[in-house]
Motif scaffolding. Structure first.
Motif, PDB file in Angstrom:
ATOM      1  N   ARG A 241      -9.647  11.530  11.767  1.00 50.08           N
ATOM      2  CA  ARG A 241      -9.060  10.437  10.990  1.00 50.08           C
ATOM      3  C   ARG A 241      -9.176  10.680   9.494  1.00 50.08           C
ATOM      4  N   LEU A 245      -9.947   3.058   4.301  1.00 47.06           N
ATOM      5  CA  LEU A 245     -10.902   1.965   4.104  1.00 47.06           C
ATOM      6  C   LEU A 245     -12.335   2.490   4.098  1.00 47.06           C
ATOM      7  N   VAL A 275      -5.468  -3.373   1.326  1.00 43.01           N
ATOM      8  CA  VAL A 275      -5.430  -2.347   2.377  1.00 43.01           C
ATOM      9  C   VAL A 275      -4.000  -2.215   2.930  1.00 43.01           C
ATOM     10  N   ASN A 278      -2.798  -2.681   6.752  1.00 49.53           N
ATOM     11  CA  ASN A 278      -3.567  -3.915   6.980  1.00 49.53           C
ATOM     12  C   ASN A 278      -3.256  -4.562   8.318  1.00 49.53           C
ATOM     13  N   ALA A 279      -3.339  -3.766   9.359  1.00 50.57           N
ATOM     14  CA  ALA A 279      -3.094  -4.246  10.722  1.00 50.57           C
ATOM     15  C   ALA A 279      -4.315  -3.902  11.576  1.00 50.57           C
ATOM     16  N   PRO A 280      -4.742  -4.831  12.455  1.00 45.94           N
ATOM     17  CA  PRO A 280      -6.018  -4.661  13.162  1.00 45.94           C
ATOM     18  C   PRO A 280      -6.154  -3.367  13.955  1.00 45.94           C
ATOM     19  N   VAL A 282      -4.577  -0.373  13.429  1.00 45.42           N
ATOM     20  CA  VAL A 282      -4.100   0.825  12.740  1.00 45.42           C
ATOM     21  C   VAL A 282      -5.174   1.294  11.754  1.00 45.42           C
ATOM     22  N   PRO A 284      -6.433   2.448   8.472  1.00 46.78           N
ATOM     23  CA  PRO A 284      -5.790   2.237   7.174  1.00 46.78           C
ATOM     24  C   PRO A 284      -5.335   3.545   6.521  1.00 46.78           C
TER      25      PRO A 284
ATOM     26  N   PHE B 268     -13.918   3.142  16.547  1.00 43.14           N
ATOM     27  CA  PHE B 268     -14.296   1.984  15.724  1.00 43.14           C
ATOM     28  C   PHE B 268     -13.358   1.918  14.531  1.00 43.14           C
ATOM     29  N   THR B 269     -12.617   0.819  14.409  1.00 47.19           N
ATOM     30  CA  THR B 269     -11.608   0.720  13.344  1.00 47.19           C
ATOM     31  C   THR B 269     -11.649  -0.638  12.660  1.00 47.19           C
ATOM     32  N   ILE B 270     -11.699  -0.606  11.335  1.00 46.50           N
ATOM     33  CA  ILE B 270     -11.485  -1.819  10.556  1.00 46.50           C
ATOM     34  C   ILE B 270     -10.101  -1.636   9.945  1.00 46.50           C
ATOM     35  N   GLY B 271      -9.114  -2.256  10.570  1.00 47.28           N
ATOM     36  CA  GLY B 271      -7.730  -2.015  10.156  1.00 47.28           C
ATOM     37  C   GLY B 271      -7.226  -3.051   9.165  1.00 47.28           C
ATOM     38  N   GLN B 272      -7.798  -4.253   9.250  1.00 45.12           N
ATOM     39  CA  GLN B 272      -7.375  -5.353   8.394  1.00 45.12           C
ATOM     40  C   GLN B 272      -8.566  -5.800   7.564  1.00 45.12           C
ATOM     41  N   PHE B 273      -8.329  -5.944   6.262  1.00 48.34           N
ATOM     42  CA  PHE B 273      -9.427  -6.275   5.357  1.00 48.34           C
ATOM     43  C   PHE B 273      -8.769  -7.021   4.194  1.00 48.34           C
ATOM     44  N   SER B 290     -11.123  -7.247  10.314  1.00 47.82           N
ATOM     45  CA  SER B 290     -11.003  -7.102  11.759  1.00 47.82           C
ATOM     46  C   SER B 290     -11.864  -5.935  12.227  1.00 47.82           C
ATOM     47  N   ASP B 292     -11.982  -3.333  15.643  1.00 43.14           N
ATOM     48  CA  ASP B 292     -11.379  -2.896  16.894  1.00 43.14           C
ATOM     49  C   ASP B 292     -12.324  -1.822  17.438  1.00 43.14           C
TER      50      ASP B 292
END
Lengths: 416, 416
Positions: A241, A245, A275, A278-280, A282, A284, B268-273, B290, B292
């Motif tokens: 990845r 973020l 961000v 900014n989708a849960p 995806v 960032p 482990f993803t923080i996609g929305q912040f 968020s 995930d």
């Protein structure tokens, strides 16, 4: 003792005008959302103009969206005394930041006008465009362009988060205020005095009413853009990845550690952090964040600010980062004679006073570059500001406007 | 050897339909932005319906916004075979995620219809509402309500970032598709088969065309709300601030450290912040982010997920934090007989295959709760997905649709 120029300052009128402006862009939770060059901002300028007209002031505006009201002096060729602040607010701002400086200047002029004593110089009340820098960054655009520190072309290119440029927003201002005469941009005032709420707790803690401002602490602002790569939250391997973020939070952590001072003098703020996408689910692909760094000691400010790019680069992998400095303003001191004038006026009126440094930036920073400038502070409850709970008292507002009426009338009578 | 049900699968038609749908909500950078229940989403459903009608399929929709096309069987009382996926995308999504499963099912039906061999059971092609969970979180709303795992009332209350509720968006769907007959919500299909791009690199790396999906890895999602206090960036002391962004970044740092596994299995993803008020010179008063979290081993997933609240609480000071679990889905395995049917169909057609686990969640998760379910994967270039660069080949898409035509026609002929 009679003080003809400040005796007609009205506590009630001044307070009511604050509450009237606070209704323009009022939030449900008691604050104000009146972003620069928004319809609410135009409505506030319009209200200001109506009040000025009611006692004979003449309105004008310039190409950068500053709005002026003139109390004419007897010598139309003499440089005017200028006083004011701004009417725009933060998105969840209070009722007094900026507004107080404009309304106190207006009130001072109404009191001076009521004295019927002719003054040599005109007095201009001004509402500078976009002091807050919240919709369009950085702020203090109107005063910076007025003072020649930035060009009109340069600020016109700045865009807000929705892609609207300052140029487009200024076109809207020109339409909204089409009937207000356009004046030439810039000029060299005889002097500039800005009243403002302290935005800190010092005066209230000391029980002093008037702050005689000795200077403004330095400030550097930055925009940091982190570029990663979008990926699926459920399938992409951590090792493959490029999570923007995670890189950005590593930078923030390292910056905090580096900038930390035990004395708690440095001011370091990341206020904006956005961000993409900014989708849960995806990973960032991008983060853009702001840095606001302030310190009264210019050497410390220079050193801390210069380290930011390196710290961000060190923590960027596997993403890329670009750090851009948006504005640089070193600490400044107002001239002694301006400070003394404010000090003496307070003494003459029997109002308690205290000399202090401004931790916040103000439009006076740019005016300081073109004419003798000074600032008058009044207390701000608990120092809470840029917050809907911002609060001042009618008595303090009144005291500040009286001091301002004395200082402005005194300056307007000077030959040179 | 002749395979009457799959011989009429058209590679060209299938590919052209993908490109046609990709133009609905196309981004300038080559991806797709077609959020659930948006006008683009409705337009894509409309296009799907037109294609189905062209060879005699019957359209319907249900109250939760799922859209169906039926290829009628001879026994109208027999439970249908259902196949499909979703047409909504991430904000910067690709052309194939979800879309492939819907169009492959449509293509399979067109080929089956062309055989003119009557089948016992009807085959329903379905586009499930809001699989992505990007506009309205969490996702898989249409399949979850269809399968009875969530109630219509519960999802109707969910709002997007602009405050629009699912209830309001569904009203828009009802208007946009007013001429499409409404069918009863839910039901028990005879079987469900979902085709999908792999969203991982396994098939491509191994040189295999068909993925026979053995199961779906577990997933838990959370929403973390950090509450601080807005303050002025230039005046408020660090020691007196309640900076929600600093607290949130501390939480993120601690979570990353705790969840790190050398084997790189946990996702482990923080996609929305999202930061409030998100202004450069205001100390942030709030952050909502968020989480995930996915892992194929349900015990590990349980343990890691259960630690999240404590880690956030430990890093919250001087702010407050509230952690809410939005969805919990443990790992699942599809029934052997469904996997074998897919495996045999590929073998019969001479297409290479490989059994693998799905790292991503799919609507098949919920259908698995009500009927025998299975999934068919095709390769996805470099595993890149939830990204505008997502890419597949026409040959692989064709192969998957042929396998699907075989499996669906076989299921539709079964007595029980």
């Amino acid at each position: 003792m009679s003080n003809p120029f400040s005796d007609n300052v009205s506590k009630e009128r001044l307070w009511e005008r604050h509450q009237a402006l606070a209704r323009i862009g009022a939030t449900v939770t008691g604050g104000v959302n009146r972003l620069a060059l928004s319809d609410e901002d135009f409505a506030a300028c319009r209200r200001l103009i109506e009040w000025g007209r009611s006692f004979g002031m003449l309105e004008s505006r310039d190409e950068v969206g500053n709005v002026f009201l003139r109390l004419c002096g007897t010598d139309s060729s003499a440089a005017p005394v200028v006083s004011g602040s701004h009417l725009d607010s933060q998105p969840t701002g209070g009722k007094y930041d900026g507004v107080y400086g404009v309304l106190a200047a207006l009130e001072a002029c109404e009191s001076i006008a009521a004295s019927r004593v002719p003054l040599r110089r005109s007095i201009d009340v001004v509402a500078w465009m976009n002091e807050e820098g919240s919709r369009f960054a950085p702020g203090m655009m109107g005063s910076a362009v007025f003072a020649g520190a930035r060009t009109l072309a340069e600020i016109k290119a700045v865009k807000d988060a929705t892609g609207v440029s300052v140029a487009e927003a200024l076109d809207k201002a020109a339409t909204a205020l089409a009937d207000v005469p356009l004046r030439a941009l810039g000029g060299v005032p005889f002097a500039y005095v800005e009243a403002h709420i302290e935005q800190g707790p010092v005066l209230e803690r000391l029980g002093k009413t008037i702050g005689v401002v000795s200077g403004i602490q330095g400030k550097r602002t930055f925009r940091v853009v982190v570029e990663g790569e979008a990926a699926h939250a459920g399938t992409s391997l951590r090792s493959e990845r490029k999570d923007a973020l995670l890189a950005a939070t590593a930078m923030v952590g390292a910056l905090i550690e580096h900038i930390h001072d035990e004395e708690d003098v440095v001011k370091f703020t990341i206020g904006q952090f956005t961000v993409t996408p900014n989708a849960p689910s995806v990973v960032p692909s991008g983060v853009t964040f702001s840095i606001d760094l302030r310190h009264p000691d210019s050497d410390v400010l220079r050193k801390l600010g210069d380290a930011i790019d390196g710290i961000c680069q060190q923590n960027a992998a596997p993403c890329r980062v670009d750090v851009k400095e948006l504005s640089t303003a070193m600490s400044l001191d107002f001239p002694d004679h301006m400070r003394q004038r404010i000090d003496s006026a307070a003494a003459r009126l029997g109002i308690s006073k205290f000399e202090l440094y401004s931790a916040a930036g103000h439009d006076a920073r740019y005016l300081h570059g073109v004419c003798p400038s000074g600032m008058v502070f009044i207390p701000c409850h608990l120092g809470i500001t840029h917050n809907e709970a911002e609060s001042i008292t009618p008595d303090d507002a009144f005291a500040g406007a009286r001091v301002l009426a004395e200082v402005l009338s005194e300056l307007a009578q000077l030959e040179s």
